[in-house]
Design an enzyme around this catalytic site. Structure first.
Site, PDB file in Angstrom:
ATOM      1  N   GLU A  34       2.302   5.126  -4.166  1.00  0.00           N
ATOM      2  CA  GLU A  34       2.261   6.071  -5.318  1.00  0.00           C
ATOM      3  C   GLU A  34       3.557   6.869  -5.404  1.00  0.00           C
ATOM      4  OE1 GLU A  34      -0.165   5.632  -3.003  1.00  0.00           O
ATOM      5  OE2 GLU A  34      -1.244   4.308  -4.364  1.00  0.00           O
ATOM      6  N   ASP A  86      -9.251   2.939  -2.817  1.00  0.00           N
ATOM      7  CA  ASP A  86     -10.270   3.360  -1.862  1.00  0.00           C
ATOM      8  C   ASP A  86     -11.563   3.839  -2.505  1.00  0.00           C
ATOM      9  OD1 ASP A  86      -8.300   2.747  -0.110  1.00  0.00           O
ATOM     10  OD2 ASP A  86      -7.750   4.815   0.328  1.00  0.00           O
ATOM     11  N   ASP A 122       0.827  -1.214   0.000  1.00  0.00           N
ATOM     12  CA  ASP A 122       0.000   0.000   0.000  1.00  0.00           C
ATOM     13  C   ASP A 122       0.866   1.271   0.000  1.00  0.00           C
ATOM     14  OD1 ASP A 122      -2.326   1.547   0.151  1.00  0.00           O
ATOM     15  OD2 ASP A 122      -2.531   1.337   2.328  1.00  0.00           O
TER      16      ASP A 122
HETATM   17  O1  MIG Z   1      -4.223   6.166   4.258  1.00  0.00           O
HETATM   18  O2  MIG Z   1      -3.895   0.921   5.716  1.00  0.00           O
HETATM   19  O3  MIG Z   1      -6.013   1.839   0.206  1.00  0.00           O
HETATM   20  O4  MIG Z   1      -6.985  -0.290   1.699  1.00  0.00           O
HETATM   21  O5  MIG Z   1      -7.098   0.011   4.494  1.00  0.00           O
HETATM   22  C1  MIG Z   1      -4.965   4.978   4.179  1.00  0.00           C
HETATM   23  C2  MIG Z   1      -5.065   1.666   5.771  1.00  0.00           C
HETATM   24  C3  MIG Z   1      -4.051   3.803   4.112  1.00  0.00           C
HETATM   25  C4  MIG Z   1      -5.163   2.864   2.191  1.00  0.00           C
HETATM   26  C5  MIG Z   1      -5.548   1.588   1.502  1.00  0.00           C
HETATM   27  C6  MIG Z   1      -6.609   0.904   2.321  1.00  0.00           C
HETATM   28  C7  MIG Z   1      -6.079   0.621   3.707  1.00  0.00           C
HETATM   29  C8  MIG Z   1      -5.638   1.924   4.372  1.00  0.00           C
HETATM   30  N1  MIG Z   1      -4.660   2.606   3.528  1.00  0.00           N
END
Ligand code: MIG
Length: 620
Positions: free
Chosen positions: A307, A417, A304
Site C-alpha cells: 500500500e 485480510d 504483499d
Molecule cells: O502483516 O505475510 O495480507 O495474506 O499472510 C501481515 C503475512 C502480512 C498480510 C497478507 C496476508 C499474509 C500476511 N501479511
C-alpha cells in the site's frame, strides 16, 4: 464515446492507454464547484464500480475513499481497503461511466450525506476525468476497458486450486500439505509460501535452516503437478552485507526523506526501506531480483504490504517516545489514558509518514502522499515486466494486495485480510463485479477467511462460491485454526467441490480469456445482462459467470435452501456427492434446496464438464 477533461495532473498514472485529445468545451455531466464534482440522482439511479470496496454491488448510499490501506478489519463501516479503483458507473436516466484518474486520495460520496446527491472530491486537484457513454451498461464498461487496456491473463495452471497458510514454516509443513491433499484425492495446483520461507523476512532470500533446498522441494512438487508460490513484501531489510539492500542503497533506489536520506520504516524485517517503484530504473532493478527464485524453478508470486503498509517509521517512533516521556502517570485519567494508548496505535499507516518521503519519478521528485495510490500498482508492474522476461511471456503468475487501475494489465489481486465470517462470503461475491468493471479479472478472496477461526460448514459454503472465482486460494492467518480441505476430518465433500472446479475449468478459463480479449466482465450483476428486468436489477447475491452460467451461492449459517431469481428459463445443475443432475426451471423466483456439500448453479446453454483430474497438468 469517451471524453477527457484535464485538471493539472502531476504525472501520468499509467492507467490509460489511449491518447485522447482533451474535450474542449464539452459539457461535463457533473457540476463542478471548487474541487467537488456533483451529480443529482433520481430515486431509481444506481451506482456501480469502485472495485474492491465494502457493501453492495450497487454502491449507492455509502461514502468511499480511495487511499490504499492495510486494514485487516473489513467491516461495513470502512471507506477504504487495499485498492484504489476510481471508476463509477451511473445507471439512471443517463447511463455513463466516470473515471477519476488521480494518484492520491479521492472521496466518493454516493448519496451518503444527502441521499439524492453524488459528489466526488479529490484531495488534490491533480487529475484527469474520463466520461464514458454508450447505450448499455455492458457497453459502457467495454468502452472504459478499451481506454485502460487489456486485462492480465495468467497461465492456465493459475486457475487450479491453491492452498496457503501463514504458518507453514518449514519444508516439512509444505510436503505434509501436498501429501495430505494427495492422500485425500483432492486436486491441487499450488502451495503458497508466506513470509516464513525467507531468511529473517529478507526479500529474495530463503531460510537455510527451514528450507535447506528450495530447488529440490520445488522440483519434487512440480513432478506431482504442484507449483510453489512464494510471497514478496514491498519493503527491504536494512542490513549491510545483504545484496538487495546494499545495491539499492548505493544506487539511490529507495524512497528518500526530505534530506535525501533513505526513509526508514518498520515492517516485518524490522528496520526497512521502500523500493522506489515510481522510478522506472529502480522498479526494473527490483524486478530482476525475482530471478533468485525463478532460478530455483519458481513461476509464480504474490506481492504483499505494498500500500505500502507501515507499522511505524523511525521518525514517528521517536516522536511517540517523547510524547510518552512527557506523560505523568500519577495524573492519568480515562481520557489521557486513551490518548496515551493512541500515541502508539497512531504510528501504523500514518499520513504524516506518507507525507515524509519522496519518489524520484520521470516527472521529478514527488511526495509519496500525493502519489500514494500508485505504489502497489508499480510494484506489480515491476514484477510483471521482469517475470515476462524471466519465465517467458504468459508463463508466470503474479498478483498483488494493493492496486490502482492500470495494474489490471500487469497482474491480479486478492482481496486481502478478510475473516472467517459468513458475511465475508457475500462481501467477496459483491466485490467481484466492481473489480471486473475496473479491469481486475484475475481475483479472489482468502477462502475460509484469513483472520478468525474457520468451521467446516463455512469452508464448504465458501468453496461452493469460490470455485467460480479465477483465483481459488484457501489462505489463513498465523495462529488461526487449520482450514485446509483435509482439516475437518471428512474430506469427501471437499474433494467433490474442488473436483467440480476442475471439471468446470475449461468453461471458466475460456470465459476468462474471452473477457480479457473482448474487454468484457467475467462476473456480472444480473442487471447488466437483463437491463429491462426490474426484478433482476435488485438482485445483489447472484452473479453471471461468463456467457452461459449463473451462480446463487449460500452465504448464511445453517441455511439449507435459498431464493434464487431466474431472469429467464434456465437449467439448474446440481452436484451431489460428485454426481450431476439437472432440472429445467422457468423464469421467476424459486426456492432452491442446497444441502451442505451440494453445489447448485444455473445454465442458459449447456456447459460441458471435463473428466475429473488431479490438477491442470492432466487437463487437455
Ligand atoms: O502483516 O505475510 O495480507 O495474506 O499472510 C501481515 C503475512 C502480512 C498480510 C497478507 C496476508 C499474509 C500476511 N501479511
Amino acid at each position: 464515446m469517451i471524453q477527457r477533461f484535464s485538471y493539472s495532473p502531476i504525472l501520468s498514472t499509467g492507467a490509460v492507454v489511449k491518447d485522447l485529445p482533451i474535450s474542449d468545451g464539452a459539457p461535463l455531466p457533473f457540476t463542478l464547484d471548487g474541487q467537488t464534482f456533483t451529480f443529482h440522482m433520481d430515486e431509481k439511479t444506481r451506482v456501480y464500480g469502485l472495485g474492491e470496496t465494502v457493501r453492495g454491488i450497487n454502491k449507492r448510499g455509502w461514502i468511499y475513499e480511495s487511499f490504499c490501506t492495510d486494514d485487516p478489519n473489513h467491516n461495513e463501516g470502512k471507506r477504504a481497503l487495499y485498492g484504489a479503483h476510481n471508476f463509477i458507473l451511473i445507471d439512471g436516466k443517463q447511463k455513463f461511466g466516470a473515471f477519476f484518474d488521480t494518484p492520491s486520495k479521492i472521496t466518493f460520496d454516493l448519496g451518503y450525506t444527502d441521499s439524492d446527491i453524488l459528489t466526488v472530491t479529490p484531495e488534490s486537484f491533480a487529475l484527469e476525468v474520463y466520461i464514458v457513454t454508450a447505450d448499455s451498461l455492458k457497453a459502457v464498461v467495454r468502452e472504459f476497458r478499451s481506454l485502460i487496456g487489456k486485462s492480465y491473463l495468467p497461465p492456465r495452471w493459475a486457475f487450479g486450486y491453491g492452498q496457503s497458510r501463514w504458518g507453514y514454516v518449514t519444508e516439512q509443513d509444505i510436503r505434509e500439505c501436498a501429501d495430505r491433499y494427495e492422500k485425500a484425492g483432492i486436486p491441487i495446483d499450488m502451495i503458497y509460501l508466506d513470509i516464513d520461507y525467507m531468511d529473517r523476512f529478507k526479500d529474495f532470500s530463503v531460510s537455510p535452516e527451514r528450507f535447506p533446498n528450495l530447488r529440490k522441494l520445488s522440483d519434487d512438487l512440480k513432478s506431482r503437478g504442484i507449483r510453489l508460490i512464494p510471497i514478496i513484501d514491498a519493503a527491504v531489510k536494512v542490513e549491510e552485507g545483504y545484496g538487495v539492500y546494499d545495491e539499492g542503497h548505493e544506487k539511490g533506489y529507495f524512497c528518500k526523506d526530505e534530506n535525501g536520506e533513505d526513509f526508514v520504516v518498520g515492517v516485518w524485517p524490522g528496520r526497512s526501506v521502500l523500493p522506489d517503484f515510481l522510478n522506472p530504473e529502480a522498479a526494473k532493478w527490483f524486478g530482476e531480483k525475482y530471478k533468485a527464485l525463478t532460478d530455483l524453478g519458481i513461476e509464480g508470486f504474490w506481492n504483499d504490504m505494498n500500500e505500502p503498509a507501515l507499522f511505524y517509521s523511525e521518525k514517528g517512533l521517536l516522536h511517540s517516545f517523547e510524547e510518552i516521556k512527557k506523560m505523568d502517570i500519577s495524573q492519568l485519567n480515562a481520557l489521557s489514558f486513551f490518548g496515551a494508548r493512541d500515541v502508539l496505535a497512531r504510528l501504523q499507516n500514518n499520513d504524516d509518514d506518507y507525507k515524509s518521503f519522496y519518489h524520484n519519478t520521470p516527472s521529478g521528485k514527488l511526495r509519496h502522499y500525493d502519489v500514494h495510490n500508485l505504489y502497489g500498482a508499480y510494484m506489480t508492474k515491476s514484477a510483471h515486466d521482469a517475470l515476462e522476461e524471466l519465465c517467458g511471456e504468459g508463463n508466470s503468475l503474479i498478483f498483488s494486495r494493493a492496486s490502482y487501475i492500470g495494474a489490471h494489465r500487469w497482474g491480479g489481486v486478492w482481496t486481502g485480510d478478510n475473516a472467517s465470517w459468513w458475511g465475508h462470503i457475500l462481501q467477496s461475491l459483491q466485490q467481484m463485479p466492481g473489480l471486473n468493471m475496473c479491469g481486475f479479472l484475475f481475483s479472489g478472496s482468502d477462502i475460509g477467511g484469513f483472520g478468525s477461526n474457520c468451521t467446516r460448514d463455512l469452508l464448504l459454503r465458501w468453496m461452493s462460491f469460490a470455485l467460480f472465482t479465477p483465483l481459488m486460494r484457501n489462505h489463513a492467518a498465523a495462529g488461526t485454526r487449520s482450514q485446509e480441505a483435509y482439516a475437518f476430518g471428512d474430506t469427501e465433500a471437499f474433494r467433490h467441490i474442488i473436483t467440480l472446479r476442475y471439471r468446470l475449468l475449461p468453461y471458466l478459463y475460456d470465459s476468462f480469456r474471452y473477457a480479457v480479449e473482448n474487454d468484457e466482465m467475467y462476473f456480472r450483476p444480473l442487471r447488466f445482462d437483463y437491463e429491462d428486468d426490474e426484478v433482476a436489477a435488485a438482485v445483489e447475491d447472484q452473479l453471471m459467470v461468463g456467457d452461459r452460467l449463473m451462480i446463487a451461492p449460500i452465504y448464511t449459517q445453517n441455511a439449507e435452501a435459498r431464493h434464487v431469481y431466474l431472469p429467464e428459463k434456465m437449467t439448474q445443475v446440481r452436484m451431489h456427492e460428485g454426481d450431476i443432475s439437472t432440472e429445467e426451471l422457468n423464469k421467476g423466483w424459486h426456492y432452491v434446496s442446497v444441502p451442505l456439500g451440494d453445489v447448485v448453479y444455473f445454465t442458459i446453454q449447456d456447459v460441458e464438464l471435463a473428466e475429473p483430474v488431479r490438477n491442470t497438468s492432466e487437463l487437455d
